[in-house]
Design an enzyme around this catalytic site. Sequence first.
Site, PDB file in Angstrom:
ATOM      1  N   CYS A  16      -2.477   8.058   4.739  1.00  0.00           N
ATOM      2  CA  CYS A  16      -2.398   7.629   3.343  1.00  0.00           C
ATOM      3  C   CYS A  16      -3.653   8.006   2.568  1.00  0.00           C
ATOM      4  CB  CYS A  16      -2.138   6.127   3.256  1.00  0.00           C
ATOM      5  SG  CYS A  16      -3.176   5.134   4.331  1.00  0.00           S
ATOM      6  N   GLU A  28       0.882  -1.173   0.000  1.00  0.00           N
ATOM      7  CA  GLU A  28       0.000   0.000   0.000  1.00  0.00           C
ATOM      8  C   GLU A  28       0.907   1.208   0.000  1.00  0.00           C
ATOM      9  OE1 GLU A  28      -1.064   3.188   1.319  1.00  0.00           O
ATOM     10  OE2 GLU A  28      -1.837   2.303   3.157  1.00  0.00           O
TER      11      GLU A  28
END
Length: 494
Positions: free
Chosen positions: A265, A228
């Site tokens: 994020c 990720e």
Amino acid sequence: MIEETSKENIELRIQMASRAYQFLKNTTIKERAALMNAVADQIEALGEELIQIAHAETSLPLARLVGEKARTVGQWRSYAKAVASGIYIEPRIDLAQTDKQKGDLRKYNIGIGPVVVFGASNFPFAFSTAGGDTASAIGAGCPVIVKAHPAHPHTSQMMAGAITNTVKEFGWEEGIFSHITGTSYEIGAYLTQHKDIQAVAFTGSFNGGKALFDIANRRENPIPVFAEMGSINPVFALENLIENKAEALAKEYISSLTLGVGQFCTNPGVFIAVKGESLNRFIAAVKNEIQEVTPAHMLHNGIYESFEKHKSTAITQPDIEVIALGETEKGKGSATIIKTNAQSFLNNPILSEEVFGPFGIIVACENKEELIQIAKNLKGQLTITVAATPTDVHENAELINLLKDKCGRLLFNGMPTGVEVVYAMQHGGPFPSTTDARFTSVGPDAVKRFVRPISFQNWPDEFLPEELKNENPLQISRIVDGEVNSGSLQLETV
């Protein structure tokens, strides 16, 4: 000074993990769930010392850390419940029939083998040593070797201790969990290319995740890397919504952009709208909201320096107007907003790169056609937000249909920061936000990353795994001859 784990010790840990994998293959989903719940208890029992150490190492507020610890405990328990239900082993049974050549076939998912987990810097509990990657891999039946993030070594060690102590109390193989420390790139490369490692989980920068992905794919036996790597998480603000809620939307946007000093994020780094009076009102409100944001310490000096570097690069690009620029103070992230036009955004790839921190770009489009052009050219994102009314949705069907191809989570209003740990969460997206858009790293479905199917043909019942036996001793739901069945199988014996 962070101790660098020796190559000899790493090799020993990999050997231990390989032995532990053979052990875990003979544990049931109920037994692994019990271990996971016990780990949750151990983490929950860690006292004020853990919070204070994490605060000192990361500069994260105490309240945030208390909440994140609770989330981490909840992850272990919710994943344990999901594992125990049998949902991820996907048991399938097709009984022998006279018209079937292959006889009795039974299939389920098993763990793929030892997994390397790289701890993240911005979530020292939930995405690090004892985070969701570790919990989901162990739940799948995979031993875990954690490469601790060097930004919070003492926090990582305490969380590792909670898992290690639990494994010891259960009397299970020590190699089910290992904790490795160090700062060198070589450690990560060595782990990823080792023949006995079967998967990698990573949360962090694009450069780091892509490097691991490339190493894994150059192996003689390539393995999956579930990386990720973040994204710019654009917000598309449509005509009716921004006209009616420009000031409220600005408040909501700045609150999300600067949450946690922008170190999420899912930070909404780009705001896109058609220019006009409504967007002007939004920009004016953004200027006011920014004045209320106090600069705060970032996670560590490396992140601060990277933020300042990438922020300066973006600001000095052509066709940039600085809307708000906070005063710089060493180690602190100052909220910054710039503005550009759609064509400059489309033609300058630097403006589409993530700036990890409280930094946003407002993109002013000439018309709806430029909104669609941006959507077509977007790279893969973790999230995309559509700030819209129902009327906007009807009037922008083509745009919204395009956005479905570009993200893992598509929001209708609201902001993307904050990731709910539930089954329906998708925390992943098309490349380059992640290396495999089919999976999530948050929520119980994260377990899916670390299993593979194996089918048993014509095996005597006594030698089958518990999950596939006739009596269904674990009382789980299975697909038997194409139908959902939670009972035992009453088969005629010959």
